[in-house]
Design a protein around this motif. Structure first.
Motif, PDB file in Angstrom:
ATOM      1  N   PHE A  23       0.836  -1.200   0.000  1.00 42.24           N
ATOM      2  CA  PHE A  23       0.000   0.000   0.000  1.00 42.24           C
ATOM      3  C   PHE A  23       0.875   1.256   0.000  1.00 42.24           C
ATOM      4  O   PHE A  23       0.656   2.198  -0.763  1.00 42.24           O
ATOM      5  CB  PHE A  23      -0.911  -0.016   1.227  1.00 42.24           C
ATOM      6  N   MET A  24       1.912   1.257   0.849  1.00 39.27           N
ATOM      7  CA  MET A  24       2.826   2.400   0.906  1.00 39.27           C
ATOM      8  C   MET A  24       3.584   2.541  -0.404  1.00 39.27           C
ATOM      9  O   MET A  24       3.811   3.665  -0.878  1.00 39.27           O
ATOM     10  CB  MET A  24       3.802   2.217   2.072  1.00 39.27           C
ATOM     11  N   ALA A  25       3.973   1.430  -1.007  1.00 37.98           N
ATOM     12  CA  ALA A  25       4.695   1.481  -2.281  1.00 37.98           C
ATOM     13  C   ALA A  25       3.829   2.115  -3.367  1.00 37.98           C
ATOM     14  O   ALA A  25       4.305   2.934  -4.165  1.00 37.98           O
ATOM     15  CB  ALA A  25       5.130   0.080  -2.699  1.00 37.98           C
ATOM     16  N   ALA A  26       2.547   1.770  -3.400  1.00 34.20           N
ATOM     17  CA  ALA A  26       1.640   2.362  -4.385  1.00 34.20           C
ATOM     18  C   ALA A  26       1.439   3.849  -4.121  1.00 34.20           C
ATOM     19  O   ALA A  26       1.394   4.664  -5.055  1.00 34.20           O
ATOM     20  CB  ALA A  26       0.296   1.633  -4.353  1.00 34.20           C
ATOM     21  N   LEU A  50       3.075   2.281   8.532  1.00 33.97           N
ATOM     22  CA  LEU A  50       1.789   2.743   9.040  1.00 33.97           C
ATOM     23  C   LEU A  50       1.897   4.176   9.560  1.00 33.97           C
ATOM     24  O   LEU A  50       0.983   4.988   9.369  1.00 33.97           O
ATOM     25  CB  LEU A  50       1.300   1.817  10.153  1.00 33.97           C
ATOM     26  N   TYR A  51       3.002   4.507  10.206  1.00 35.19           N
ATOM     27  CA  TYR A  51       3.217   5.878  10.679  1.00 35.19           C
ATOM     28  C   TYR A  51       3.176   6.855   9.503  1.00 35.19           C
ATOM     29  O   TYR A  51       2.515   7.901   9.562  1.00 35.19           O
ATOM     30  CB  TYR A  51       4.560   5.962  11.399  1.00 35.19           C
ATOM     31  N   ASN A  52       3.872   6.527   8.432  1.00 36.38           N
ATOM     32  CA  ASN A  52       3.926   7.425   7.283  1.00 36.38           C
ATOM     33  C   ASN A  52       2.585   7.520   6.567  1.00 36.38           C
ATOM     34  O   ASN A  52       2.199   8.589   6.086  1.00 36.38           O
ATOM     35  CB  ASN A  52       5.028   6.971   6.327  1.00 36.38           C
ATOM     36  N   ILE A  53       1.865   6.405   6.499  1.00 39.28           N
ATOM     37  CA  ILE A  53       0.528   6.422   5.895  1.00 39.28           C
ATOM     38  C   ILE A  53      -0.415   7.272   6.731  1.00 39.28           C
ATOM     39  O   ILE A  53      -1.165   8.111   6.208  1.00 39.28           O
ATOM     40  CB  ILE A  53      -0.016   4.983   5.752  1.00 39.28           C
ATOM     41  N   LEU A  54      -0.398   7.085   8.048  1.00 36.54           N
ATOM     42  CA  LEU A  54      -1.276   7.839   8.935  1.00 36.54           C
ATOM     43  C   LEU A  54      -0.957   9.332   8.876  1.00 36.54           C
ATOM     44  O   LEU A  54      -1.865  10.174   8.926  1.00 36.54           O
ATOM     45  CB  LEU A  54      -1.152   7.321  10.371  1.00 36.54           C
ATOM     46  N   THR A  55       0.321   9.689   8.770  1.00 35.49           N
ATOM     47  CA  THR A  55       0.693  11.102   8.663  1.00 35.49           C
ATOM     48  C   THR A  55       0.054  11.734   7.437  1.00 35.49           C
ATOM     49  O   THR A  55      -0.547  12.816   7.507  1.00 35.49           O
ATOM     50  CB  THR A  55       2.221  11.252   8.594  1.00 35.49           C
ATOM     51  N   ILE A  56       0.166  11.079   6.294  1.00 39.98           N
ATOM     52  CA  ILE A  56      -0.429  11.604   5.060  1.00 39.98           C
ATOM     53  C   ILE A  56      -1.943  11.678   5.190  1.00 39.98           C
ATOM     54  O   ILE A  56      -2.570  12.676   4.807  1.00 39.98           O
ATOM     55  CB  ILE A  56      -0.014  10.725   3.870  1.00 39.98           C
ATOM     56  N   HIS A  57      -2.545  10.643   5.757  1.00 42.14           N
ATOM     57  CA  HIS A  57      -3.996  10.598   5.949  1.00 42.14           C
ATOM     58  C   HIS A  57      -4.449  11.743   6.860  1.00 42.14           C
ATOM     59  O   HIS A  57      -5.434  12.434   6.579  1.00 42.14           O
ATOM     60  CB  HIS A  57      -4.382   9.243   6.547  1.00 42.14           C
ATOM     61  N   ALA A  58      -3.717  11.974   7.929  1.00 41.80           N
ATOM     62  CA  ALA A  58      -4.074  13.029   8.881  1.00 41.80           C
ATOM     63  C   ALA A  58      -3.939  14.413   8.253  1.00 41.80           C
ATOM     64  O   ALA A  58      -4.752  15.308   8.522  1.00 41.80           O
ATOM     65  CB  ALA A  58      -3.193  12.920  10.124  1.00 41.80           C
ATOM     66  N   HIS A  70      -2.155   6.366  18.090  1.00 34.44           N
ATOM     67  CA  HIS A  70      -1.870   7.589  17.352  1.00 34.44           C
ATOM     68  C   HIS A  70      -0.401   7.591  16.934  1.00 34.44           C
ATOM     69  O   HIS A  70       0.358   6.645  17.208  1.00 34.44           O
ATOM     70  CB  HIS A  70      -2.251   8.827  18.161  1.00 34.44           C
ATOM     71  N   LEU A  71       0.007   8.671  16.285  1.00 30.27           N
ATOM     72  CA  LEU A  71       1.367   8.740  15.733  1.00 30.27           C
ATOM     73  C   LEU A  71       2.440   8.623  16.804  1.00 30.27           C
ATOM     74  O   LEU A  71       3.449   7.920  16.634  1.00 30.27           O
ATOM     75  CB  LEU A  71       1.532  10.044  14.952  1.00 30.27           C
ATOM     76  N   LEU A  77      11.058   7.717   9.243  1.00 35.84           N
ATOM     77  CA  LEU A  77       9.766   8.284   9.645  1.00 35.84           C
ATOM     78  C   LEU A  77       9.608   9.687   9.092  1.00 35.84           C
ATOM     79  O   LEU A  77      10.457  10.546   9.279  1.00 35.84           O
ATOM     80  CB  LEU A  77       9.650   8.305  11.173  1.00 35.84           C
ATOM     81  N   ASN A  78       8.500   9.919   8.416  1.00 34.68           N
ATOM     82  CA  ASN A  78       8.244  11.207   7.773  1.00 34.68           C
ATOM     83  C   ASN A  78       7.101  11.923   8.475  1.00 34.68           C
ATOM     84  O   ASN A  78       5.999  11.409   8.562  1.00 34.68           O
ATOM     85  CB  ASN A  78       7.913  10.997   6.294  1.00 34.68           C
ATOM     86  N   CYS A  79       7.378  13.138   8.958  1.00 39.02           N
ATOM     87  CA  CYS A  79       6.388  13.896   9.736  1.00 39.02           C
ATOM     88  C   CYS A  79       5.660  14.936   8.906  1.00 39.02           C
ATOM     89  O   CYS A  79       5.005  15.824   9.450  1.00 39.02           O
ATOM     90  CB  CYS A  79       7.074  14.572  10.921  1.00 39.02           C
TER      91      CYS A  79
END
Length: 474
Positions: A45-48, A103-111, A142-143, A186-188
């Motif tokens: 999912f992250m790769a896509a 998941l951290y990076n996906i959640l950051t983008i989603h948030a 959470h993050l 990790l990307n914030c």
């Protein structure tokens, strides 16, 4: 002003916004995955996400394109549903580390997308890292839970000094042995963050080593007075890099590859060279998504009928109306093939024959030497003719520029080298070019967006533009 006050109160702990569980109301999925399968799914999912909506260097996200895509409206929802039905306690350490980084990076983008309108930075959103969460099986996380509780082994938060998981918290079993290399992964959501990538459990060790090395090499710059500016990650998380600040600086010296930078960091550790820390919190959004110009790249060829129609029917009219909000780049090459012939020269085979290669060279020389507005005028003139490849001289006269420099460039090794570089840029597109012309907007394209750009480029640019209202987009 009120938003800044709330942010300040959240940082001081005097006000806490309500936590938002971004997959809390997601419908139950049709399929159920075990924990290991979910770890691999999260990596894919992250790769896509990276392939379609993140710049090639991993530093910027096309938030506007993502928000309008089925990937966001449908795939994020499906992914969120799958998360609710797995138990992360069943992951081994390698799987858990890769899973929670992704998941951290996906959640950051989603948030960031949930924070409507798009924020100028994540730090401007009150309590961003404890405000947005996912339901991950039996746990809500959470993050900060993911970063400090799991990936940093439940070490204290560098700002608040608190740990995420108390002694009775069942999530303590998720805590991993601390690994400082996660700070390269990790990307914030800020410009000073590491690039966005997908991480897999099978290769997580080597991938983290590569990530932290690349991050270290980009984290130290030198001022004109010789003092150093160091990414503030190494100050905030100093305990992850060394027992003392000099220890952390010495570790960073071992991490970077440039010899002079290594020496400068060792001097900083000894106190004989000045240094400071800095962090750019600007949102990692590509052009139009942060209110700037919308980046439009057009990959085309001089004798392609579809390219000719696109120039006359879409690009030129859109440019006339919206050039003040378009950052345009024209890349003539198409589906050509290039072969180095030695002495910095190249031969080309073009889809529509040798004449197309000649036209591509003329247009490439124009894009390399002329201001963008003149480029558009000249190339539109050429592409509006019956046989564009050999209309360079006629159109130069019509536009009012000298033809001789373009003619000389097109017949030289310089012109061949410039066209070859266009070929490299064309070949680097993801997904790979399958149609000419291909139009990317803010670094993104897929079949749906490409079709829309070919039919109505103006609407596509207006939809991506997030700046002040533009009279042509109303």
């Amino acid at each position: 002003m009120f938003g800044k006050l709330l942010t300040l109160l959240a940082w001081t702990g005097l006000w806490q916004p309500r936590m938002v569980v971004l997959n809390g109301n997601t419908p139950a999925p049709r399929q159920h995955l075990n924990a290991s399968e979910m770890a691999h799914t999260t990596s894919r999912f992250m790769a896509a996400l990276v392939e379609h909506f993140v710049s090639s260097d991993g530093q910027k996200v096309s938030y506007a394109a993502l928000e309008q895509s089925p990937f966001y409206t449908r795939s994020f929802q499906e992914f969120g549903g799958l998360l609710q039905n797995i138990d992360p306690r069943h992951l081994d350490d390698q799987e858990r580390r890769a899973f929670f980084i992704n998941l951290y990076n996906i959640l950051t983008i989603h948030a960031i997308l949930y924070s409507d309108p798009l924020p100028t930075s994540t730090i401007s959103v009150p309590n961003f890292w404890e405000r947005y969460s996912y339901k991950v099986g039996p746990f809500t996380m959470h993050l900060d839970d993911m970063e400090h509780g799991v990936l940093r082994g439940n070490r204290a938060h560098p700002t608040s000094g608190k740990v995420m998981f108390g002694r009775q918290d069942p999530r303590t079993v998720l805590s991993l042995t601390p690994d400082r290399r996660i700070h390269g992964a990790l990307n914030c959501g800020a410009m000073s963050c590491p690039p966005l990538r997908s991480y897999g459990s099978d290769n997580i060790d080597s991938e983290l080593s590569t990530a932290i090395t690349e991050f270290c090499n980009k984290s130290v710059t030198t001022n004109t007075d010789g003092s150093l500016v160091i990414n503030q990650i190494f100050q905030w998380f100093r305990v992850d890099f060394g027992a003392t600040e000099p220890d952390a600086l010495r570790w960073l010296a071992e991490c970077v590859e440039d010899v002079s930078t290594q020496q400068a960091l060792r001097q900083a550790a000894l106190g004989t060279r000045g240094f400071s820390y800095d962090y750019d919190w600007t949102l990692n959004a590509v052009s139009g998504a942060d209110g700037g110009k919308v980046k439009v790249e057009v990959y085309f060829s001089s004798l392609c009928p579809d390219s000719m129609r696109f120039f006359t029917d879409q690009l030129y009219p859109a440019w006339q109306q919206l050039q003040d909000i378009i950052d345009l780049e024209l890349i003539p090459y198409g589906k050509a093939r290039a072969t180095p012939t030695g002495d910095s020269d190249y031969s080309f085979v073009c889809q529509h024959g040798p004449d197309e290669c000649h036209g591509n060279k003329v247009m490439t020389c124009a894009t390399a030497s002329l201001p963008i507005n003149t480029q558009v005028q000249l190339l539109h003139c050429m592409m509006a003719k019956r046989y564009p490849a050999y209309t360079g001289q006629q159109c130069s006269e019509e536009v009012g520029i000298e033809w001789a420099p373009l003619r000389e460039c097109a017949s030289s090794r310089q012109g061949a080298a410039l066209l070859y570089q266009n070929g490299i840029k064309t070949a680097s597109l993801k997904p790979r070019v399958y149609f000419i012309p291909t139009i990317t907007i803010d670094g993104h394209y897929d079949s749906v967006q490409l079709r829309s750009s070919l039919l109505d480029l103006k609407s596509q640019v207006c939809a991506m533009y997030q700046g002040p209202p533009h009279q042509e987009c109303l």
